[in-house]
Each structure stands twice: as C-alpha cells, then as structure tokens.
Design an enzyme around this catalytic site. Sequence first.
Site, short mmCIF file in Angstrom:
data_model
loop_
_atom_site.label_atom_id
_atom_site.label_comp_id
_atom_site.label_asym_id
_atom_site.label_seq_id
_atom_site.Cartn_x
_atom_site.Cartn_y
_atom_site.Cartn_z
N PHE A 100 0.83 -1.20 0.00
CA PHE A 100 0.00 0.00 0.00
C PHE A 100 0.87 1.26 0.00
O PHE A 100 1.86 1.34 0.74
CB PHE A 100 -0.90 -0.03 1.23
CG PHE A 100 -1.88 1.11 1.31
CD1 PHE A 100 -2.98 1.17 0.47
CD2 PHE A 100 -1.73 2.12 2.26
CE1 PHE A 100 -3.90 2.21 0.55
CE2 PHE A 100 -2.63 3.16 2.35
CZ PHE A 100 -3.72 3.20 1.49
N ASN A 197 -3.82 2.15 10.04
CA ASN A 197 -4.58 2.67 8.90
C ASN A 197 -5.11 1.43 8.18
O ASN A 197 -4.50 0.93 7.24
CB ASN A 197 -3.70 3.50 7.97
CG ASN A 197 -4.47 3.99 6.76
OD1 ASN A 197 -5.70 3.99 6.75
ND2 ASN A 197 -3.76 4.37 5.72
N PRO A 198 -6.24 0.90 8.64
CA PRO A 198 -6.72 -0.38 8.13
C PRO A 198 -7.50 -0.23 6.83
O PRO A 198 -7.80 0.89 6.40
CB PRO A 198 -7.66 -0.83 9.26
CG PRO A 198 -8.23 0.45 9.77
CD PRO A 198 -7.13 1.47 9.67
#
Length: 282
Positions: A100, A197-198
């Site tokens: 990510f 920060n899922p």
Amino acid sequence: MDTRENVPGVERKVWDLIRELSHKLKDITSNPVLETVLLATKVLGVRKEDIISKDIVVSPEVENSIVKLVERRASGYPLHYILGEKEFMGLPFFVEEGVFIPRPETEELVEIALDLINRYGVMMVADVGTGSGAIGVSVAKFSEVIVFATDVSEKAVEVSLKNAKRHGVLDRFVVKHGRFLEPFKEDYGKIEMILSNPPYVKKNDRLPRDVLFEPPEALFAGEDGLDFYRAFFEKYSTEGKIVLMEIGEYQVEGLKKIVPQASFLKDTSGKYRFLYINRRFS
C-alpha cells in the site's frame, strides 16, 4: 526554422520533452507536468530542482526510457510504484507493487500519535497492517518507542524492514507476518498504544484507476467497509490502552455501534478521519 528537436536520433532539451509528454498524463493526474518531471528524474538520476534549474539535454536512448515510463503511468500504473518510493512525514519510503502506498492524510495520524506518546510517556506501540512501515517507522524515528508491527502480506513485511533499516530504527521496529496482533499475543499486555490505517473501503466503491493496482486486502473491508473494525474490536480488549485508527469520512455512525467507547477526531480539512480510544490515561 530550427527543427532539430523533432529529428530522430538528435539530442533534445529535457524541458522540451517534458512539455511534449505531459499531455499524455492529463487524464490520469491533476499534475501532469510535475509527474512527468518526476519520471524524468527517475531516468536521469537527478533531483527535480536540477531539471528546473539546469539546461539538461537528453540522448535519444534516455528520451526513449522517459517515454516508456510516461506511457506506463498513462496506463494508470501508480506513479510511486514507478518511482520506487513515496515521501511520508518528510522521509522517503520504499514502495513497490504489492504494498500500500502511504497517503498524506495518514501523516496526521502519526502527528497525533507522537503528541500522545510525548504527553503520556508511551514506550510500547503496535502498528497493525504496517504496509510500507510508514506509520510504525515514522513513530519510531521521531520518538523513543518500540514498535511491534504486523501485516498479512509477506511483501509488506519485507519492505517495512527495508524502510526501518533505511531510517535507522531497525533495533526498535519489530515486524511479523500475521493478522491483527496475533504474532504478538505474548506481548499484548505490554502494548500501550495501538495504531492502524486499516482497510475501510466498501466492497463496491469505485476507486481511481491507479488505486486499483494496490493490494485489495489493504483497501477493501466488506459491504460497509467496517469488517476490519468489527473483527478487531471483537477479538481484542482495549482496556488500559490508547487506540488511534484511520477511518472513512462517513463511517462514524456505523463505528459508534461497533466501538461505543470510541470518540472521533477530524482532520485539518474538517472531515472525520480518526477513531480514538484512551483507556490508559483518561
């Protein structure tokens, strides 16, 4: 009229090339010229300031390499995967496909966390779903805490370790492959603060083309985007801990039902961005 700049096999000024190529990116980014400059710096091995301030000339071979990167970006492939890094908290972080890409909004989470760490003397922090290590490595870099980090992606574990080494915090950044905080079950009682920060995007939400190249497990969280929070808070007690997690702007009402003890903080743009629990120092 001198038309040498358009003759194949002739060296060209890099700015002429940038102006010519930037239009290829107008449908993929709001900053086509800047992104073309950054792609040129990748090939040339110079800073963007050098391209702006120096009269750089490129060979046909170098021009071809820049054209290929611009065309790849024009296909929707993420800029920072091409560049191989993304700046976060003023630090360069390695990123690559399968990991990510950290967002500027998440810097606010780190800034809030650092304030809480300093205010309450926190020493043991967890970073759930560390990705590139942006949150955990930054927190370790700008404080004295020990960070326990996890990710379900082996690639993320590998890249986060590279970033911890890059920023000199490898001795205080411990990362393991696994879901939630399962790899640190034995140490859960020592952890004072949980950061994350899922994934919180709804299953059917439409995303920009470049975002779709990023790992889906870091983005999507079920029909309502709340699967991560639902599973995490069902499994882990927050007793005696500070919890700070990023959320979607319109998820507050749904999260109140899942985590009634939480409060919600706005970011600097006035949008609800963070879930906050303080059951350690409240």
